[in-house]
Design a protein around this motif. Structure first.
Motif, PDB file in Angstrom:
ATOM      1  N   THR A  53       0.921  -1.352  -0.078  1.00  0.00           N
ATOM      2  CA  THR A  53      -0.098  -0.139  -0.029  1.00  0.00           C
ATOM      3  C   THR A  53       0.914   1.351   0.010  1.00  0.00           C
ATOM      4  O   THR A  53       1.806   1.417   0.570  1.00  0.00           O
ATOM      5  N   CYS A  54       0.568   2.332  -0.646  1.00  0.00           N
ATOM      6  CA  CYS A  54       1.402   3.390  -0.790  1.00  0.00           C
ATOM      7  C   CYS A  54       0.503   4.787  -1.009  1.00  0.00           C
ATOM      8  O   CYS A  54      -0.493   4.632  -1.137  1.00  0.00           O
ATOM      9  N   THR A  55       1.307   5.916  -0.725  1.00  0.00           N
ATOM     10  CA  THR A  55       0.874   7.239  -0.930  1.00  0.00           C
ATOM     11  C   THR A  55       1.892   7.992  -1.761  1.00  0.00           C
ATOM     12  O   THR A  55       2.978   7.482  -1.588  1.00  0.00           O
ATOM     13  N   ASN A  56       1.396   9.111  -2.534  1.00  0.00           N
ATOM     14  CA  ASN A  56       2.366   9.846  -3.202  1.00  0.00           C
ATOM     15  C   ASN A  56       1.841  11.254  -3.199  1.00  0.00           C
ATOM     16  O   ASN A  56       0.832  11.836  -3.536  1.00  0.00           O
ATOM     17  N   GLY A  57       2.582  11.703  -2.064  1.00  0.00           N
ATOM     18  CA  GLY A  57       2.230  13.468  -1.604  1.00  0.00           C
ATOM     19  C   GLY A  57       0.557  13.422  -1.265  1.00  0.00           C
ATOM     20  O   GLY A  57      -0.162  14.248  -1.584  1.00  0.00           O
ATOM     21  N   VAL A  58       0.177  12.488  -0.210  1.00  0.00           N
ATOM     22  CA  VAL A  58      -1.174  12.306   0.326  1.00  0.00           C
ATOM     23  C   VAL A  58      -1.078  12.721   1.695  1.00  0.00           C
ATOM     24  O   VAL A  58      -1.713  13.503   2.313  1.00  0.00           O
ATOM     25  N   LEU A  59      -0.092  12.047   2.412  1.00  0.00           N
ATOM     26  CA  LEU A  59      -0.115  12.263   3.951  1.00  0.00           C
ATOM     27  C   LEU A  59       0.184  13.827   4.390  1.00  0.00           C
ATOM     28  O   LEU A  59      -0.159  14.024   5.326  1.00  0.00           O
ATOM     29  N   ILE A  60       0.889  14.343   3.376  1.00  0.00           N
ATOM     30  CA  ILE A  60       0.985  15.570   3.756  1.00  0.00           C
ATOM     31  C   ILE A  60       0.014  16.517   3.811  1.00  0.00           C
ATOM     32  O   ILE A  60      -0.077  17.649   4.629  1.00  0.00           O
ATOM     33  N   HIS A  61      -1.097  15.944   3.317  1.00  0.00           N
ATOM     34  CA  HIS A  61      -2.391  16.856   3.335  1.00  0.00           C
ATOM     35  C   HIS A  61      -3.289  16.264   4.634  1.00  0.00           C
ATOM     36  O   HIS A  61      -4.598  16.763   4.527  1.00  0.00           O
ATOM     37  N   ILE A  62      -2.911  15.390   5.268  1.00  0.00           N
ATOM     38  CA  ILE A  62      -3.656  14.729   6.327  1.00  0.00           C
ATOM     39  C   ILE A  62      -3.215  15.507   7.660  1.00  0.00           C
ATOM     40  O   ILE A  62      -2.029  15.418   8.124  1.00  0.00           O
ATOM     41  N   ALA A  63      -4.309  16.049   8.559  1.00  0.00           N
ATOM     42  CA  ALA A  63      -3.740  16.621   9.807  1.00  0.00           C
ATOM     43  C   ALA A  63      -3.056  15.883  10.682  1.00  0.00           C
ATOM     44  O   ALA A  63      -3.360  14.391  10.776  1.00  0.00           O
TER      45      ALA A  63
END
Length: 217
Positions: free
Chosen positions: A120-130
């Motif tokens: 499972t992966c993210t690409n520039g997504v966790l940066i937008h999670i509080a």
């Protein structure tokens, strides 16, 4: 489940504008990363996922129009999935990407069974999670992964808020791999690389790619 402030923000007009602004053909997408770091995203992916069998099942959480999934396809991966919150981006992704399973949904409630994916992966997504919400979305990624969690995000040693196009409360950088490790002791860090911006050396901005592995499966 009640949406977060960030989910509501990205589901609206701002998210649509982001989608239109950041959708590129593969060659332009590669050129963007080469200009930024001196490496294409395909090269970065190969460094972390290059040894995986090409039939490995991979989920991208927050795939937007699927540019990263197109990159994984170009590397030969054939069993790809994406989850995207924004309906407009899902429609665009289905035009942009072929042969990929893309679903509309939230990273806080992934519609898959435990251990279903190899990655499972993210690409520039966790940066937008509080920051307070990170353990929730990370927990879903850990739950759905049978082995690896990979991330490509902004990096800072400490959590740092950043004003995003005039808006507060929608962008942060931190040591995301360490946040995973702090919250999920069953994980270990396999590899992490920092990628400094070629034209921003004075300010020290850099991004990170990390690969974590579940030690209990």
């Amino acid at each position: 489940m009640q949406h977060t402030q960030q989910e509501d923000f990205w589901s609206g007009d701002f998210g649509r504008e982001y989608t239109d602004r950041n959708s590129r053909p593969l060659e332009e997408w590669n050129a963007f990363y080469r200009d930024l770091y001196g490496h294409t995203k395909l090269e970065m992916n190969a460094e972390f996922l290059g040894d995986l069998p090409r039939e490995a099942r991979i989920l991208e959480v927050g795939c937007n129009t699927g540019m990263q999934l197109v990159g994984l396809q170009a590397a030969g991966f054939t069993n790809l999935y994406g989850v995207e919150l924004q309906g407009y981006a899902v429609e665009k992704a289905r035009e942009f990407v072929r042969g990929v399973n893309i679903l509309q949904g939230s990273g806080f409630d992934l519609p898959f069974k435990d251990n279903y994916f190899d990655v499972t992966c993210t690409n520039g997504v966790l940066i937008h999670i509080a920051p307070n919400d990170l353990p929730r979305i990370m927990g879903e990624m850990v739950r759905c992964s049978g082995r690896y969690i990979m991330g490509y995000e902004y990096y800072a040693p400490e959590t740092t808020p950043i004003k995003y196009r005039g808006n507060d409360g929608f962008l942060w950088k931190t040591d995301f791999a360490q946040v995973f490790l702090n919250n999920f002791p069953e994980l270990r860090l396999v590899k992490q690389n920092l990628y400094p911006y070629i034209n921003d050396a004075e300010r020290g901005n850099q991004d990170v790619v990390y690969l974590l592995e579940k030690t209990t499966r």
